[in-house]
Write a protein that holds these residues in place. Structure first.
Motif, PDB file in Angstrom:
ATOM      1  N   SER A  16      -8.477  -5.347   7.512  1.00 47.14           N
ATOM      2  CA  SER A  16      -7.722  -4.761   8.632  1.00 47.14           C
ATOM      3  C   SER A  16      -6.340  -5.389   8.796  1.00 47.14           C
ATOM      4  N   LEU A  34       0.837  -1.198   0.000  1.00 46.27           N
ATOM      5  CA  LEU A  34       0.000   0.000   0.000  1.00 46.27           C
ATOM      6  C   LEU A  34       0.866   1.240   0.000  1.00 46.27           C
ATOM      7  N   ARG A  89       0.815  -5.963   4.124  1.00 47.89           N
ATOM      8  CA  ARG A  89      -0.197  -6.907   4.608  1.00 47.89           C
ATOM      9  C   ARG A  89       0.440  -7.924   5.539  1.00 47.89           C
ATOM     10  N   LEU A 104      -6.803   5.249   1.209  1.00 49.08           N
ATOM     11  CA  LEU A 104      -6.372   3.853   1.304  1.00 49.08           C
ATOM     12  C   LEU A 104      -7.389   2.968   2.021  1.00 49.08           C
ATOM     13  N   GLY A 105      -8.397   3.573   2.652  1.00 48.47           N
ATOM     14  CA  GLY A 105      -9.379   2.763   3.363  1.00 48.47           C
ATOM     15  C   GLY A 105     -10.297   3.609   4.208  1.00 48.47           C
ATOM     16  N   THR A 157      -8.971  -1.707   4.596  1.00 44.28           N
ATOM     17  CA  THR A 157      -8.596  -1.388   3.219  1.00 44.28           C
ATOM     18  C   THR A 157      -9.361  -2.280   2.253  1.00 44.28           C
ATOM     19  N   TYR A 195     -11.222  -8.631   4.578  1.00 44.86           N
ATOM     20  CA  TYR A 195     -10.111  -9.025   3.692  1.00 44.86           C
ATOM     21  C   TYR A 195     -10.549 -10.080   2.672  1.00 44.86           C
ATOM     22  N   ALA A 223      -4.253   7.439   6.633  1.00 50.76           N
ATOM     23  CA  ALA A 223      -4.545   6.511   5.537  1.00 50.76           C
ATOM     24  C   ALA A 223      -5.929   6.767   4.953  1.00 50.76           C
ATOM     25  N   ARG A 262      -4.043   5.532  10.961  1.00 57.24           N
ATOM     26  CA  ARG A 262      -5.399   5.218  10.464  1.00 57.24           C
ATOM     27  C   ARG A 262      -6.039   6.426   9.792  1.00 57.24           C
ATOM     28  N   LEU A 292      -8.275   0.456  10.727  1.00 54.07           N
ATOM     29  CA  LEU A 292      -8.361   0.851   9.328  1.00 54.07           C
ATOM     30  C   LEU A 292      -8.695  -0.378   8.495  1.00 54.07           C
TER      31      LEU A 292
END
Length: 255
Positions: free
Chosen positions: A167, A15, A50, A151-152, A162, A248, A146, A143, A160
């Protein structure tokens, strides 16, 4: 290739995003603004990686492996942060890194078990609880930065989330006076608590999360952490709110 793309390629992380430091500072409360750390900051560079799935999926049995995964991810981010900072500095820009500061290394076995028990009981006192909540508030929130970078979004868990990884991510940030094109916040919609049955709230062993997404009770969270071992002192991390969030999974997002 423009500077932002050059930095993105150099970082080679899962990211990458940029925030307008002045615009972010205008929204942030005192002591939580980029200018509190670096005068003249124009951009905030966010890098993220990640976490590995299996150590998370096996929690609580795999908490040791998850904790190692967590620290390895943060170490990777910190190394990349230094590399990006060194490169920008060599190009004549000023930089100030915001690394992840909790690093393992202290030996918990040398800490008194009695002392930890006393600390756990102290957190139940209202005045101590309020102090702990204030101290644990991030100086510069990865957070929220981002979110501004696109990004999320922040979920009910206050983590956060995404689009690609839910998370299961870690972040670090770099302040710089380089002027880089900033991202824009996403339209919310990743967190669907009714669909997952508020999985993160139900999973929390400390009752630190609320279904309405109100602020995490960080004192309760830390009290539980001390039960596991002090973070940064060879104690393991909990990770249940991260592990149980289904965002996810592509199959969850596509429902």
């Amino acid at each position: 290739m423009d500077l932002a793309e050059e930095i993105r390629e150099r970082a080679n992380m899962d990211l990458f995003g940029v925030v307008d430091a002045e615009a972010y500072g205008a929204k942030a409360p005192p002591d939580h603004r980029p200018s509190d750390f670096m005068k003249g900051a124009r951009s905030i560079v966010l890098i993220g990686t990640r976490l590995l799935d299996l150590p998370l999926d096996g929690i609580p049995e795999t908490r040791k492996e998850y904790t190692a995964n967590f620290h390895m991810a943060n170490t990777q981010l910190n190394h990349t942060l230094f590399d990006l900072g060194a490169y920008l500095q060599s190009q004549g820009y000023k930089v100030f890194p915001i690394p992840y500061l909790e690093m393992p290394g202290w030996n918990l076995e040398k800490r008194s078990a009695g002392m930890l028990k006393v600390l756990r009981h102290l957190f139940t006192l209202p005045r101590i609880h309020d102090v702990v909540m204030a101290v644990l508030w991030e100086k510069l929130s990865y957070r929220h930065m981002a979110v501004e970078a696109g990004l999320g979004e922040i979920g009910v868990s206050n983590l956060l989330l995404t689009p690609e990884h839910g998370s299961r991510v870690r972040f670090a940030a770099l302040l710089t006076d380089a002027e880089l094109p900033a991202g824009k916040p996403l339209e919310p919609g990743l967190c669907q608590p009714e669909q997952c049955g508020h999985a993160c709230v139900k999973a929390c062993p400390a009752d630190a999360l609320q279904e309405d997404g109100s602020a995490t009770d960080k004192a309760a969270c830390l009290k539980y952490y001390i039960k596991l071992g002090v973070p940064g002192m060879n104690g393991v991390r909990c990770g249940l709110c991260v592990a149980k969030c289904p965002v996810y999974k592509a199959s969850f997002r596509e429902k």
